[in-house]
Design a protein around this motif. Structure first.
Motif, PDB file in Angstrom:
ATOM      1  N   ASP A  84       0.912  -1.161   0.113  1.00 13.59           N
ATOM      2  CA  ASP A  84      -0.231  -0.061   0.061  1.00 13.59           C
ATOM      3  C   ASP A  84       0.896   1.234   0.156  1.00 13.59           C
ATOM      4  O   ASP A  84       1.937   1.324   0.652  1.00 13.59           O
ATOM      5  CB  ASP A  84      -0.963   0.122   1.239  1.00 13.59           C
ATOM      6  N   ARG A 140      -2.469  -4.657  -9.093  1.00 15.44           N
ATOM      7  CA  ARG A 140      -2.395  -6.144  -8.725  1.00 15.44           C
ATOM      8  C   ARG A 140      -2.824  -6.946  -9.559  1.00 15.44           C
ATOM      9  O   ARG A 140      -3.377  -6.574 -10.931  1.00 15.44           O
ATOM     10  CB  ARG A 140      -3.456  -6.031  -7.383  1.00 15.44           C
ATOM     11  N   ASP A 225      -4.891  -0.315   5.653  1.00 14.49           N
ATOM     12  CA  ASP A 225      -3.649  -0.315   5.086  1.00 14.49           C
ATOM     13  C   ASP A 225      -2.792  -0.153   6.414  1.00 14.49           C
ATOM     14  O   ASP A 225      -1.535  -0.985   6.174  1.00 14.49           O
ATOM     15  CB  ASP A 225      -3.521   1.216   4.543  1.00 14.49           C
TER      16      ASP A 225
HETATM   17 MG    MG Z   1      -5.481  -0.089  -0.679  1.00 14.00          MG
END
Ligand code: MG
Ligand code: ATP
Length: 307
Positions: A84, A140, A225
């Motif tokens: 993150d 991702r 996060d």
């Molecule tokens: Mg995130």
């Protein structure tokens, strides 16, 4: 005749040399903390020059994209992974800014839906693969299947796997399956290139603080996060193993130093450029007969000109 906007041989060699230290050689055992410095930057490059370089580079990337699209033979899949605040979104925005949106598809992968969990684990990624002539960007990617799923094994529990797929050796098996899948894609004209934005723990702390302090960035902040940050060492281990096992000749990993955003973007641009140079897409050749037809049609159109 238009000038050739592609990189010449000397420039192509410079790009290859520039990104070589970032590439994970196949079979290399990576220990992230020791092997790759998130603060690294090339000595010869300052921020101003770097940004100018990226701007010109993006123009050339656009030309490669036009050729790729016209040729409709090859496709490119870029996988972006990061922790993150690693800068995935900004990298996509900056590097892709000069490309034709019609030929680029960005897919972001979040926690899998019920429908996705009802399929094999690569299913949802296969749905989003680029077509021939396209550049696909995974924000991702299938690598989450050996990262977050490994760090938090309850994700694996939700995947409804048969016992045989859960047994000892599940990660090694997934590495192999991913390598095989990427090899299949590569053999069939889809070049896979993987970038890991390597952020230091201290830089992540600073970026999180900024998300709290700057009101316009508050929306980016999530308490989840910070919880994930607690698993920092587990992630470093999972990334190290994943990089060691899945950087292949046909689908290499690049570890991009991510503490300086501007440098990370240049690296990402250079890696994409290198990939496209490797494909060297060409505009389709028009044969003699088709050229004669064009000449005929041209005459007809010219004859229609208003007097
Ligand atoms: Mg995130
Ligand atoms: P942003 O920059 O907007 O935060 P993001 O990619 O972090 O972008 P989020 O919605 O915050 O998007 O987070 C997506 C979450 O989904 C991540 O925590 C990621 O680990 C998780 N995730 C992705 N793929 C999987 C998967 N296959 N199984 C479980 N969790 C996953």
């Amino acid at each position: 005749m238009d000038e050739d906007l592609r990189f010449d041989g000397a420039r192509a060699a410079q790009i290859a040399e520039f990104i070589e230290p970032l590439r994970v050689a196949p079979g290399r055992r990576v220990r992230l903390a020791e092997d790759f410095d998130p603060r690294y930057k090339a000595d010869f490059l300052g921020k101003k020059d770097g940004e100018a370089l990226l701007r010109t580079g993006i123009g050339v990337l656009a030309e490669y994209q036009r050729r790729l699209a016209a040729q409709e033979t090859y496709g490119v899949l870029v996988c972006l992974q990061a922790l993150d605040a690693g800068g995935k979104d900004g990298t996509i925005r900056h590097v892709m800014s000069g490309l034709n949106p019609q030929g680029v598809r960005v897919s972001s992968f979040k926690v899998p839906s019920a429908e996705e969990l009802a399929h094999d684990y690569l299913w949802r990624y296969a749905q989003r693969l680029p077509g021939r002539g396209e550049i696909g960007i995974f924000n991702r990617s299938h690598y989450e299947e050996v990262l977050v799923v490994r760090v938090h094994p309850d994700n694996l529990d939700r995947q409804k796997l048969p016992p045989s797929a859960r047994r000892e050796g599940v990660w090694e098996r997934r590495y192999r399956e991913i390598n095989d899948w990427e090899r299949y894609l590569s053999d069939n004209g889809f070049k896979v290139v993987k970038m890991f934005l390597n952020l230091s723990k201290e830089e992540q702390r600073k970026r999180f603080l900024k998300r709290i302090d700057v009101p316009e960035r508050n929306w980016k902040f999530s308490a989840a996060d910070v919880r994930e940050r607690g698993f920092w060492d587990d992630y470093q281990r999972a990334f190290s193993e994943m990089l060691s096992a899945t950087s292949t000749a046909w689908a290499p990993w690049y570890v991009i130093p991510a503490d300086r955003k501007w440098f990370a973007r240049i690296c990402a641009g250079a890696i994409l450029a290198h990939t496209l140079i490797g494909i060297d897409p060409a505009y389709p050749e028009v044969g003699d007969e088709a050229r004669r037809d064009l000449a005929e049609i041209k005459k007809v159109l010219e004859a229609e000109a208003p007097l």
